[in-house]
Enzyme design. Structure first.
Site, PDB file in Angstrom:
ATOM      1  N   ASP A 231      34.778  30.540-117.484  1.00  5.69           N
ATOM      2  CA  ASP A 231      33.870  29.591-116.827  1.00  5.69           C
ATOM      3  C   ASP A 231      32.922  30.268-115.837  1.00  5.69           C
ATOM      4  O   ASP A 231      31.775  29.855-115.683  1.00  5.69           O
ATOM      5  CB  ASP A 231      34.637  28.451-116.145  1.00  5.69           C
ATOM      6  CG  ASP A 231      35.691  28.918-115.159  1.00  5.69           C
ATOM      7  OD1 ASP A 231      36.001  30.123-115.135  1.00  5.69           O
ATOM      8  OD2 ASP A 231      36.231  28.081-114.414  1.00  5.69           O
TER       9      ASP A 231
ATOM     10  N   ARG B 205      47.893  34.596-119.844  1.00  6.47           N
ATOM     11  CA  ARG B 205      48.891  33.632-119.361  1.00  6.47           C
ATOM     12  C   ARG B 205      48.182  32.310-119.082  1.00  6.47           C
ATOM     13  O   ARG B 205      46.971  32.259-118.881  1.00  6.47           O
ATOM     14  CB  ARG B 205      49.583  34.134-118.090  1.00  6.47           C
ATOM     15  CG  ARG B 205      48.684  34.273-116.892  1.00  6.47           C
ATOM     16  CD  ARG B 205      49.415  34.516-115.592  1.00  6.47           C
ATOM     17  NE  ARG B 205      48.458  34.543-114.507  1.00  6.47           N
ATOM     18  CZ  ARG B 205      47.735  35.612-114.162  1.00  6.47           C
ATOM     19  NH1 ARG B 205      47.880  36.740-114.828  1.00  6.47           N
ATOM     20  NH2 ARG B 205      46.878  35.557-113.166  1.00  6.47           N
TER      21      ARG B 205
ATOM     22  N   SER C 286      38.881  28.688-119.589  1.00  7.29           N
ATOM     23  CA  SER C 286      39.036  29.117-118.196  1.00  7.29           C
ATOM     24  C   SER C 286      40.463  29.503-117.846  1.00  7.29           C
ATOM     25  O   SER C 286      41.055  28.970-116.908  1.00  7.29           O
ATOM     26  CB  SER C 286      38.555  28.020-117.264  1.00  7.29           C
ATOM     27  OG  SER C 286      37.288  27.612-117.676  1.00  7.29           O
TER      28      SER C 286
END
Length: 428
Positions: free
Chosen positions: A164, A126, A111
């Site tokens: 997710d 990132r 996620s």
């Protein structure tokens, strides 16, 4: 109120997930999932029984991540995860044995923003949520996990890498064929929906057989001159770890709502002596007031607002307040939760509009559209969820809103990853 228009040049990443086959309910066999998205991760095993059997059973283990691994070396983090996966598999009985020559298959819910390059590969864009392992940025997270599993002598193949939100969409679709979008409203927020493949400008090459593709919007990063930002939002953004990023997330999600309330109360204490002559020192501590505390105060139905009084005493060390002051605090919570919920609803409307499901076409029967929702904010902050659903009805109108249903897809992302491993199995 403004509806979020998905125009070219917006801050929305609209990432292609490479999920073109959502679960149908016909999947059978044993599949695994690893759900990594915060300070804990989960490992799951699901047994699918096909059309009539459904989800035969599921077992999971939840494992906290030691804080030093969140900012340490890449190998250390993945070795820790792979070791826990191996431990989970080692405890299996004979009923979980696979046919000879068949590898265990895993869906990996990751996620964090990823540039997906195929259904089972993607590079980390990132870190968010307190993780910071620089050497992993730009690396393929599936390759890293696979290497760590090899070091543990764990025979497992990653069949699907999913966000997710995409996992929640897959989990929702498995039990309900009308699920067309998923939204996560928790610490952070995101959304995914099913798009017609030919409507994707950045898709090159042959169209998927299904004609569909799941898009991970990364909608938390949305920002626009139409977003009603205040001095409190701007200050919170400036003081954050990622100034200028995730603006939509900062006004609607659980990580930030309590902090906005704190900033408003601080200004009221400084300029209107809300808590008397002196400004409570604890009120100056960033993030001391969490969204669950805000929610508890907002939901206080006692005649003397004693929950508000005890929260002020325990968290902010404000020993006594007048009922009038406590009422003001509840109203501040209400205003900030209402704004967040109404903006979240505007985002859902934008998705419905993009899919052409926000209006009733003349002479056509309205098809049902289900939005799978997950996340602690949606699940536990009732005033927020209620306001969001009421706003959907208000913006869609009575007739269309009857065809749009919001369902709670609890822990959709983990089970969804296992289901996507099944629908994208290498043995199909």
């Amino acid at each position: 109120m403004p509806v979020l228009h998905l125009k070219a040049g917006s801050k929305l990443k609209m990432l292609i997930s490479y999920v073109d086959n959502l679960p149908t309910g016909h999947e059978t066999g044993l599949y695994y999932a690893l759900d990594l998205g915060g300070t804990n991760f989960r490992v799951l095993r699901v047994h699918l029984g096909g059309q009539n059997g459904g989800l035969v059973n599921q077992e999971f283990a939840e494992v906290p991540i030691p804080p030093e691994l969140m900012t340490g070396a890449a190998d250390a983090l993945f070795d820790y995860i792979a070791a826990e996966l191996a431990k989970f598999v080692a405890q299996e009985g004979q009923e979980h044995e696979l046919p000879p020559g068949r590898k265990r298959e895993l869906g990996f819910t990751f996620s964090f923003p990823v540039n997906q390059t195929s259904i089972a590969s993607g590079t980390l864009v990132r870190w968010t949520k307190g993780f910071s392992i620089d050497e992993l940025v730009g690396q393929d997270v599936v390759t890293e996990l696979t290497r760590a599993m090899k070091r543990q002598n764990l025979e497992m193949h990653v069949s699907a890498l999913v966000n997710d939100t995409v996992g929640t969409l897959a989990g929702g679709r498995y039990t309900n064929k009308d699920v067309a979008a998923a939204v996560i409203l928790g610490t952070g927020t995101n959304a995914a929906y099913v798009e017609r493949a030919q409507a994707i400008p950045k898709w090159h090459g042959a169209l998927p057989k299904s004609g569909e593709m799941v898009i991970n919007m990364e909608w938390g990063n949305f920002k626009s001159s139409h977003l009603p930002l205040t001095e409190f939002d701007n200050a919170l953004d400036m003081d954050s770890l990622n100034p200028g990023e995730q603006i939509f997330e900062k006004v609607i999600s659980g990580m930030y709502l309590g902090e906005i309330v704190r900033r408003v109360l601080l200004k009221m204490a400084e300029e209107a002596s809300l808590f008397g002559e002196t400004v409570p020192s604890k009120l100056q501590v960033p993030f001391i007031l969490r969204t669950p505390d805000m929610s508890a105060m907002h939901h206080d139905t006692s005649s003397d607002l004693k929950v508000v009084a005890s929260k002020l005493k325990d968290i902010l060390e404000i020993p006594s307040t007048s009922l009038k002051t406590r009422k003001v605090i509840v109203e501040v919570c209400n205003i900030i939760a209402t704004r967040g919920a109404r903006l979240a609803a505007a985002g859902v409307i934008a998705i419905l509009r993009k899919m052409g499901k926000d209006v009733a076409k003349e002479g056509e029967l309205l098809q049902k559209t289900v939005i799978a929702m997950d996340g602690g904010l949606y699940e536990h902050y009732n005033e927020y969820s209620k306001c969001m659903e009421n706003t959907l009805t208000e913006l869609l109108g009575e007739e269309v809103s009857k065809a749009v249903e919001v369902v709670h897809a609890n822990d959709g992302s983990g089970i969804g990853a296992a289901l996507l491993a099944a629908s994208h199995s290498q043995y199909l």
